[in-house]
Design an enzyme around this catalytic site. Structure first.
Site, PDB file in Angstrom:
ATOM      1  N   ILE A 152      -3.836  -6.386  -6.186  1.00 49.77           N
ATOM      2  CA  ILE A 152      -3.351  -7.687  -6.649  1.00 49.77           C
ATOM      3  C   ILE A 152      -4.381  -8.344  -7.577  1.00 49.77           C
TER       4      ILE A 152
ATOM      5  N   PRO B 273       0.796  -1.231   0.000  1.00 50.87           N
ATOM      6  CA  PRO B 273       0.000   0.000   0.000  1.00 50.87           C
ATOM      7  C   PRO B 273       0.834   1.289   0.000  1.00 50.87           C
TER       8      PRO B 273
ATOM      9  N   GLN C 106      -9.343  14.899 -44.527  1.00 53.37           N
ATOM     10  CA  GLN C 106      -7.887  14.788 -44.307  1.00 53.37           C
ATOM     11  C   GLN C 106      -7.550  14.573 -42.830  1.00 53.37           C
TER      12      GLN C 106
ATOM     13  N   GLU D 220       2.898  -3.264 -13.624  1.00 52.38           N
ATOM     14  CA  GLU D 220       4.113  -3.867 -14.214  1.00 52.38           C
ATOM     15  C   GLU D 220       5.176  -2.807 -14.483  1.00 52.38           C
TER      16      GLU D 220
ATOM     17  N   THR E 124       5.360   1.593 -13.869  1.00 45.56           N
ATOM     18  CA  THR E 124       4.697   2.731 -14.513  1.00 45.56           C
ATOM     19  C   THR E 124       5.541   3.199 -15.702  1.00 45.56           C
TER      20      THR E 124
ATOM     21  N   ARG F  99       5.942  -8.347 -18.506  1.00 46.51           N
ATOM     22  CA  ARG F  99       6.033  -7.106 -19.293  1.00 46.51           C
ATOM     23  C   ARG F  99       6.229  -7.425 -20.777  1.00 46.51           C
TER      24      ARG F  99
HETATM   25  P1  TGC Z   1      17.679  -3.505 -10.360  1.00 43.04           P
HETATM   26  O1  TGC Z   1      19.043  -2.993 -10.037  1.00 43.04           O
HETATM   27  O2  TGC Z   1      17.093  -3.172 -11.690  1.00 43.04           O
HETATM   28  O3  TGC Z   1      17.630  -5.076 -10.131  1.00 43.04           O
HETATM   29  C1  TGC Z   1      17.855  -5.649  -8.834  1.00 43.04           C
HETATM   30  C2  TGC Z   1      18.443  -7.011  -9.058  1.00 43.04           C
HETATM   31  O4  TGC Z   1      17.552  -7.772  -9.874  1.00 43.04           O
HETATM   32  C3  TGC Z   1      18.242  -8.195 -11.051  1.00 43.04           C
HETATM   33  N1  TGC Z   1      17.268  -8.248 -12.153  1.00 43.04           N
HETATM   34  C4  TGC Z   1      17.011  -9.379 -12.793  1.00 43.04           C
HETATM   35  N2  TGC Z   1      17.495 -10.616 -12.658  1.00 43.04           N
HETATM   36  C5  TGC Z   1      17.024 -11.578 -13.464  1.00 43.04           C
HETATM   37  N3  TGC Z   1      16.110 -11.347 -14.408  1.00 43.04           N
HETATM   38  C6  TGC Z   1      15.599 -10.108 -14.576  1.00 43.04           C
HETATM   39  N4  TGC Z   1      14.678  -9.902 -15.496  1.00 43.04           N
HETATM   40  C7  TGC Z   1      16.023  -9.054 -13.743  1.00 43.04           C
HETATM   41  N5  TGC Z   1      15.732  -7.735 -13.620  1.00 43.04           N
HETATM   42  C8  TGC Z   1      16.521  -7.259 -12.637  1.00 43.04           C
HETATM   43  C9  TGC Z   1      19.332  -7.177 -11.252  1.00 43.04           C
HETATM   44  O5  TGC Z   1      20.367  -7.686 -12.039  1.00 43.04           O
HETATM   45  C10 TGC Z   1      19.746  -6.942  -9.831  1.00 43.04           C
HETATM   46  O6  TGC Z   1      20.527  -8.049  -9.419  1.00 43.04           O
HETATM   47  P2  TGC Z   1      21.717  -7.852  -8.371  1.00 43.04           P
HETATM   48  O7  TGC Z   1      22.277  -9.211  -8.225  1.00 43.04           O
HETATM   49  O8  TGC Z   1      22.655  -6.855  -9.010  1.00 43.04           O
HETATM   50  O9  TGC Z   1      21.082  -7.313  -7.115  1.00 43.04           O
HETATM   51  O10 TGC Z   1      16.701  -3.056  -9.215  1.00 43.04           O
HETATM   52  P3  TGC Z   1      16.372  -1.650  -8.773  1.00 43.04           P
HETATM   53  O11 TGC Z   1      16.104  -1.711  -7.310  1.00 43.04           O
HETATM   54  O12 TGC Z   1      17.359  -0.631  -9.246  1.00 43.04           O
HETATM   55  O13 TGC Z   1      15.022  -1.463  -9.587  1.00 43.04           O
HETATM   56  C11 TGC Z   1      14.424  -0.258  -9.593  1.00 43.04           C
HETATM   57  C12 TGC Z   1      13.123  -0.374 -10.378  1.00 43.04           C
HETATM   58  C13 TGC Z   1      12.375   0.931 -10.147  1.00 43.04           C
HETATM   59  C14 TGC Z   1      13.424  -0.556 -11.867  1.00 43.04           C
HETATM   60  C15 TGC Z   1      12.309  -1.586  -9.882  1.00 43.04           C
HETATM   61  O14 TGC Z   1      12.124  -1.499  -8.509  1.00 43.04           O
HETATM   62  C16 TGC Z   1      10.987  -1.706 -10.567  1.00 43.04           C
HETATM   63  O15 TGC Z   1      10.867  -2.315 -11.650  1.00 43.04           O
HETATM   64  N6  TGC Z   1       9.885  -1.125  -9.984  1.00 43.04           N
HETATM   65  C17 TGC Z   1       8.546  -1.285 -10.495  1.00 43.04           C
HETATM   66  C18 TGC Z   1       7.835  -2.351  -9.722  1.00 43.04           C
HETATM   67  C19 TGC Z   1       6.805  -3.052 -10.535  1.00 43.04           C
HETATM   68  O16 TGC Z   1       6.856  -3.128 -11.736  1.00 43.04           O
HETATM   69  N7  TGC Z   1       5.860  -3.680  -9.877  1.00 43.04           N
HETATM   70  C20 TGC Z   1       4.903  -4.481 -10.557  1.00 43.04           C
HETATM   71  C21 TGC Z   1       4.124  -5.310  -9.569  1.00 43.04           C
HETATM   72  S1  TGC Z   1       3.327  -6.705 -10.284  1.00 43.04           S
HETATM   73  C22 TGC Z   1       2.146  -6.073 -11.268  1.00 43.04           C
HETATM   74  O17 TGC Z   1       1.993  -4.938 -11.489  1.00 43.04           O
HETATM   75  C23 TGC Z   1       1.294  -7.082 -11.870  1.00 43.04           C
HETATM   76  S2  TGC Z   1       0.036  -6.498 -12.864  1.00 43.04           S
HETATM   77  C24 TGC Z   1      -0.502  -7.975 -13.366  1.00 43.04           C
HETATM   78  C25 TGC Z   1      -1.482  -7.982 -14.446  1.00 43.04           C
HETATM   79  O18 TGC Z   1      -2.701  -7.909 -14.140  1.00 43.04           O
HETATM   80  O19 TGC Z   1      -1.068  -8.159 -15.644  1.00 43.04           O
HETATM   81  P1  FAD Z   2       3.486   4.779  -6.960  1.00 42.59           P
HETATM   82  O1  FAD Z   2       4.692   3.915  -6.938  1.00 42.59           O
HETATM   83  O2  FAD Z   2       3.101   5.465  -5.682  1.00 42.59           O
HETATM   84  O3  FAD Z   2       3.682   5.871  -8.095  1.00 42.59           O
HETATM   85  C1  FAD Z   2       2.850   7.037  -8.183  1.00 42.59           C
HETATM   86  C2  FAD Z   2       3.352   7.936  -9.325  1.00 42.59           C
HETATM   87  O4  FAD Z   2       4.688   8.368  -9.029  1.00 42.59           O
HETATM   88  C3  FAD Z   2       3.418   7.235 -10.680  1.00 42.59           C
HETATM   89  O5  FAD Z   2       3.066   8.151 -11.694  1.00 42.59           O
HETATM   90  C4  FAD Z   2       4.881   6.903 -10.820  1.00 42.59           C
HETATM   91  O6  FAD Z   2       5.320   6.790 -12.167  1.00 42.59           O
HETATM   92  C5  FAD Z   2       5.526   8.103 -10.152  1.00 42.59           C
HETATM   93  N1  FAD Z   2       6.872   7.837  -9.674  1.00 42.59           N
HETATM   94  C6  FAD Z   2       7.254   6.885  -8.789  1.00 42.59           C
HETATM   95  N2  FAD Z   2       8.578   6.955  -8.576  1.00 42.59           N
HETATM   96  C7  FAD Z   2       9.038   7.975  -9.336  1.00 42.59           C
HETATM   97  C8  FAD Z   2      10.316   8.548  -9.552  1.00 42.59           C
HETATM   98  N3  FAD Z   2      11.395   8.106  -8.934  1.00 42.59           N
HETATM   99  N4  FAD Z   2      10.413   9.590 -10.395  1.00 42.59           N
HETATM  100  C9  FAD Z   2       9.326  10.064 -11.038  1.00 42.59           C
HETATM  101  N5  FAD Z   2       8.089   9.576 -10.872  1.00 42.59           N
HETATM  102  C10 FAD Z   2       7.951   8.538 -10.036  1.00 42.59           C
HETATM  103  N6  FAD Z   2       0.897  -5.416  -8.163  1.00 42.59           N
HETATM  104  C11 FAD Z   2       1.243  -6.689  -7.808  1.00 42.59           C
HETATM  105  O7  FAD Z   2       2.187  -6.898  -7.063  1.00 42.59           O
HETATM  106  N7  FAD Z   2       0.540  -7.745  -8.294  1.00 42.59           N
HETATM  107  C12 FAD Z   2      -0.519  -7.598  -9.122  1.00 42.59           C
HETATM  108  O8  FAD Z   2      -1.114  -8.596  -9.548  1.00 42.59           O
HETATM  109  C13 FAD Z   2      -0.916  -6.278  -9.485  1.00 42.59           C
HETATM  110  N8  FAD Z   2      -2.017  -6.077 -10.265  1.00 42.59           N
HETATM  111  C14 FAD Z   2      -2.474  -4.803 -10.478  1.00 42.59           C
HETATM  112  C15 FAD Z   2      -3.689  -4.599 -11.117  1.00 42.59           C
HETATM  113  C16 FAD Z   2      -4.187  -3.312 -11.308  1.00 42.59           C
HETATM  114  C17 FAD Z   2      -5.525  -3.119 -11.949  1.00 42.59           C
HETATM  115  C18 FAD Z   2      -3.425  -2.201 -10.888  1.00 42.59           C
HETATM  116  C19 FAD Z   2      -3.920  -0.805 -11.096  1.00 42.59           C
HETATM  117  C20 FAD Z   2      -2.221  -2.390 -10.246  1.00 42.59           C
HETATM  118  C21 FAD Z   2      -1.737  -3.691 -10.014  1.00 42.59           C
HETATM  119  N9  FAD Z   2      -0.550  -3.915  -9.314  1.00 42.59           N
HETATM  120  C22 FAD Z   2      -0.165  -5.189  -8.969  1.00 42.59           C
HETATM  121  C23 FAD Z   2       0.169  -2.796  -8.715  1.00 42.59           C
HETATM  122  C24 FAD Z   2       1.029  -2.020  -9.697  1.00 42.59           C
HETATM  123  O9  FAD Z   2       2.167  -2.736 -10.047  1.00 42.59           O
HETATM  124  C25 FAD Z   2       1.362  -0.677  -9.041  1.00 42.59           C
HETATM  125  O10 FAD Z   2       0.171   0.090  -9.024  1.00 42.59           O
HETATM  126  C26 FAD Z   2       2.477   0.047  -9.765  1.00 42.59           C
HETATM  127  O11 FAD Z   2       3.692  -0.645  -9.650  1.00 42.59           O
HETATM  128  C27 FAD Z   2       2.657   1.482  -9.233  1.00 42.59           C
HETATM  129  O12 FAD Z   2       2.713   1.501  -7.857  1.00 42.59           O
HETATM  130  P2  FAD Z   2       1.768   2.513  -7.021  1.00 42.59           P
HETATM  131  O13 FAD Z   2       0.385   2.309  -7.486  1.00 42.59           O
HETATM  132  O14 FAD Z   2       2.045   2.335  -5.585  1.00 42.59           O
HETATM  133  O15 FAD Z   2       2.229   3.965  -7.502  1.00 42.59           O
END
Ligand code: TGC
Ligand code: FAD
Length: 389
Positions: free
Chosen positions: A169, A140, A285, A369, A371, A249
């Site tokens: 989630i 959260p 157009q 996945e 932003t 992704r």
């Molecule tokens: P970073 O330095 O990038 O990586 C940390 C460690 O992870 C390793 N790594 C990987 N290893 C294997 N395969 C990969 N694909 C990997 N990607 C990264 C990397 O090499 C490193 O390893 P080590 O050994 O050096 O520690 O990590 P960071 O902390 O700098 O990352 C920052 C950032 C902002 C990019 C990362 O925290 C991030 O991607 N934040 C966004 C979080 C996010 O996307 N959450 C999504 C939640 S799940 C979701 O939204 C599901 S929606 C589902 C749906 O309905 O479709």
């Molecule tokens: P925040 O991280 O609070 O971000 C808020 C805003 O700040 C965004 O615009 C962001 O881009 C911006 N921001 C953040 N950091 C920076 C920076 N350093 N510089 C500039 N701008 C920045 N998560 C799971 O784990 N599992 C799931 O199955 C899953 N399913 C989802 C399904 C739906 C429908 C939605 C809406 C979300 C889901 N998520 C899931 C969560 C999703 O991954 C998060 O919403 C997303 O990662 C962003 O986190 P947040 O919502 O806390 O926004």
């Protein structure tokens, strides 16, 4: 000899560079979406209901864990699994979301990081759609920075005690199994928590204006005890969840092309038949420029996705390349959906037309996945060597 007509949804004939098997997979999923998804999806969106009745069909077609080998999975290549996402999201992002979570975020980590026991116990029923999974990473207080994780697991004899909460989630309200990421004294670890485990609860998030045909919820862990055999032993640290996200992704980069194609296809028909100022809208157009812009965006996204897929199949794909494609393709698709909504005029706010549904869904897809900002900054870090998150 005149040139063969081009498909407006595939101007560079990407389909010609697919293998026979890839085309077959695409065609069979496309048919299923046309016959089973399109007739019901606008209703499910309006009712705020995940169309669970489609799960057996998805499973029977081998779409759950489609790129994994063994354990009842289809073992398709990366391009075929991308095309599956594209066709499903042409129906609705909620359906692709369901498949992404089940396949990339739940089955993948069990397949790659799990024990043999975990794989044999969970993967076949997950491939059959009998066990539905969810993936708990976001909390959260802020999802973009998962390293700042508050959910924690403490060792107690041969068990682990998990406390914390996960937010937003996908599948949480309907899942039988949760892959939850928790901080331990040795860094982040993944745990498999089954529904019904004492102290583990899930709630549903209501009143969403986006992904209304997807079940989204929160997860709560209050002194939840799981044995060490429920821990994924093959990985520790943030690379565990991040490697799953790279898989999902990748699927999104393909999927959103389908949403954009659905919108453009409907708009070509609509603007050709709507007559204003004595001629079809499509003969003006400004409208043609807007349609052409969409075709440009879709074509570019298709080529990007295909190259991503070929790299993945060669084992050469890097996470930052996926970031670039997720950013580009989701932005393209959202812009297309918004513009299509506008060109429909008043009709564009009706669920009778697909663009507003896709547009609202894509507001989630551009956020989850990672932003758009997270992916832009990932590319920025690659270019400069400096992390500016
Ligand atoms: P970073 O330095 O990038 O990586 C940390 C460690 O992870 C390793 N790594 C990987 N290893 C294997 N395969 C990969 N694909 C990997 N990607 C990264 C990397 O090499 C490193 O390893 P080590 O050994 O050096 O520690 O990590 P960071 O902390 O700098 O990352 C920052 C950032 C902002 C990019 C990362 O925290 C991030 O991607 N934040 C966004 C979080 C996010 O996307 N959450 C999504 C939640 S799940 C979701 O939204 C599901 S929606 C589902 C749906 O309905 O479709
Ligand atoms: P925040 O991280 O609070 O971000 C808020 C805003 O700040 C965004 O615009 C962001 O881009 C911006 N921001 C953040 N950091 C920076 C920076 N350093 N510089 C500039 N701008 C920045 N998560 C799971 O784990 N599992 C799931 O199955 C899953 N399913 C989802 C399904 C739906 C429908 C939605 C809406 C979300 C889901 N998520 C899931 C969560 C999703 O991954 C998060 O919403 C997303 O990662 C962003 O986190 P947040 O919502 O806390 O926004």
């Amino acid at each position: 000899m005149p040139s063969p007509p081009l498909s407006p949804l595939d101007l560079l004939n990407v389909r010609a560079s697919l293998s026979d098997e890839e085309r077959l997979v695409q065609d069979s999923v496309a048919r299923m979406v046309d016959e089973k998804v399109l007739p019901i999806i606008a209703g499910a969106f309006e009712e705020h209901r995940f169309p669970r009745e489609l799960v057996p069909e998805l499973a029977a077609m081998g779409l759950l864990g489609s790129s994994l080998q063994g354990y009842g999975c289809a073992g398709l290549n990366a391009v075929a699994s991308g095309l599956i996402c594209q066709e499903l999201e042409r129906g609705d992002s909620a359906l692709r979301s369901f498949v992404s979570v089940q396949s990339s975020l739940c089955m993948y980590p069990i397949h790659v990081y799990g024990t043999e026991l975990q794989k044999t116990k969970y993967l076949p029923p997950m491939a059959h759609g009998e066990i539905i999974g969810c993936f708990g990473l976001t909390e959260p207080h802020g999802g973009s920075d998962p390293a700042n994780m508050k959910t924690h697991a403490k060792r107690k004899g041969g068990d682990w005690v998990i406390n914390g909460a996960k937010m937003w989630i996908t599948n949480a309200p309907i899942a039988h199994l949760c892959v939850v990421w928790a901080m331990t004294e040795n860094g982040i670890h993944g745990f498999l928590v089954e529904r019904g485990t004492p102290g583990f609860t899930a709630s549903e998030i209501h009143h969403k204006f986006s992904l209304r045909a997807s079940a989204t919820g929160a997860l709560y862990f209050d002194e939840v005890v799981v044995p060490d055999e429920n821990r994924l032993p093959g990985v520790s640290g943030l690379k565990g969840p991040l490697s799953c996200l790279t898989q999902a992704r990748y699927g999104i980069a393909w999927g959103v092309i389908g949403a954009a194609q659905a919108c453009l296809s409907q708009l070509i028909d609509y603007t050709k038949s709507r007559v204003l100022f004595g001629r079809p809208l499509a003969a003006t157009q400004l409208i043609q420029v807007r349609l052409a812009e969409m075709a440009r965006g879709i074509t570019t996204a298709q080529l990007l996705a295909l190259q991503l897929g070929r790299l993945k199949d060669q084992g050469e794909l890097q996470p930052v390349q996926v970031s670039l494609a997720k950013w580009n393709n989701v932005r393209m698709s959202l812009d297309v959906a918004r513009d299509c909504r506008d060109m429909l005029g008043g009709a564009g706010i009706s669920a009778e037309y697909a663009p507003i549904r896709h547009m609202l869904n894509l507001e989630s897809v551009i956020t989850y996945e990672g932003t758009e900002a997270v992916h832009q900054l990932s590319v920025g870090r690659e270019l400069t060597g400096l992390a500016a998150f």
